[in-house]
Design a protein around this motif. Sequence first.
Motif, mmCIF file in Angstrom:
data_model
loop_
_atom_site.group_PDB
_atom_site.id
_atom_site.type_symbol
_atom_site.label_atom_id
_atom_site.label_comp_id
_atom_site.label_asym_id
_atom_site.label_seq_id
_atom_site.Cartn_x
_atom_site.Cartn_y
_atom_site.Cartn_z
ATOM 1 N N GLN A 238 -4.779 -0.429 -4.328
ATOM 2 C CA GLN A 238 -4.566 0.799 -5.107
ATOM 3 C C GLN A 238 -5.174 2.039 -4.439
ATOM 4 O OE1 GLN A 238 -5.897 -2.037 -6.255
ATOM 5 N NE2 GLN A 238 -4.568 -2.778 -7.885
ATOM 6 N N THR B 129 0.837 -1.202 0.000
ATOM 7 C CA THR B 129 0.000 0.000 0.000
ATOM 8 C C THR B 129 0.868 1.246 0.000
ATOM 9 O OG1 THR B 129 -0.133 0.130 2.422
ATOM 10 C CG2 THR B 129 -1.789 -1.226 1.292
ATOM 11 N N TYR C 98 -12.044 1.274 -9.400
ATOM 12 C CA TYR C 98 -11.999 0.461 -8.180
ATOM 13 C C TYR C 98 -13.104 0.824 -7.182
ATOM 14 C CZ TYR C 98 -7.278 -0.600 -9.854
ATOM 15 O OH TYR C 98 -6.203 -0.999 -10.612
ATOM 16 N N GLU D 91 -9.047 5.468 -7.668
ATOM 17 C CA GLU D 91 -9.403 5.604 -9.078
ATOM 18 C C GLU D 91 -10.787 4.991 -9.316
ATOM 19 O OE1 GLU D 91 -7.670 7.291 -11.182
ATOM 20 O OE2 GLU D 91 -5.846 7.569 -9.995
ATOM 21 N N ALA E 281 -5.546 5.350 -2.742
ATOM 22 C CA ALA E 281 -4.502 6.374 -2.782
ATOM 23 C C ALA E 281 -4.430 7.208 -1.506
ATOM 24 C CB ALA E 281 -4.739 7.302 -3.981
#
Length: 336
Positions: free
Chosen positions: A213, A154, A281, A278, A215
């Motif tokens: 993923q 991560t 996802y 994003e 963020a």
Amino acid sequence: MKDERILLAHGSGGKLSHDLVARVMQPAFANPALDLMHDGARVEAAGAKLAFTTDSYVVKPLFFAGGDIGKLAVCGTVNDLAVSGATPLYLSAGFIIEEGFPVADLRRIVASMRAAAEEAGVSVVTGDTKVVEKGAVDGIYINTAGIGAVIAGTDISPLNARPGQDIILNGPIGDHAVAVMAGRHGLSLPASVASDCAPLAGMIKAVLAAVPQVAVLRDPTRGGLATTLNEIAAQAGVGIMVDEAAIPVRPEVQAVCDILGFDPLYLANEGKAIIFVESPYSEEVITVMRAHPYGREARVIGRVTPAPAGQVGLRTGIGGVRLLDMLVGDQLPRIC
């Protein structure tokens, strides 16, 4: 400058808090981990990637619907570690107790801390107790610090916010602040209005396992959702647009806000997480969150935009756009 005095608003988590830290603390202690200004610092020790955080709790009253200062002290630090992308492991607990404080209340607070720690899967491994003269503190103050192991694979940072990412919230905002306010002033509210204080580590760990993923992670505590989004927008140099109709607020909480003139977007939460990811996802993140008791009402509330950099907009119910600034002043002091 030399005649300035600390105000209650300097502890609100809003603009004055940020100005104080930026002018006084950050220049004195500047280093790469601190300068990121996340909820927890990500550091390395003997090859291990760790998250480290600390917080102090001075909430008034000590007991309120949905929680107490002990539960708050454990959940707050656990959540700061979780939104740093870490699995919480160990906590410390420091108590500053006023002379004459009832031992029965202290037992109740400690039992609450133990229950919250067990739910979060952490151990309180060290601590400290000080007793001060009557009147020196308001009953009891608690400091907790925590260490967690950063979850492999991560990369969580406010600097990762990019245009096009969705912003996901796990449920209604404002519950904690309104519950504490009602307890402080002896107001009778429906039983459905209770603090959302909860350890989010399990839900966030499940999300990161399914979607590494992710963020950006943050918990919108002091200063509320609006201030937290402003912090991220400013740090990443991006714009943010959220949809008023998509942001959940319980009708009872909204009614209290309407009567007393509060804006729920700036009220503190203790069981909420914001996730930037994003768009492809988003559906998977929401599915994982809704499978957890603390994420049943997860939804997309907005998106990151390329401009205006550092600003947050709210698309209102009538189709206009309202600029959301950081909290200025303090709607409700001593909320955590």
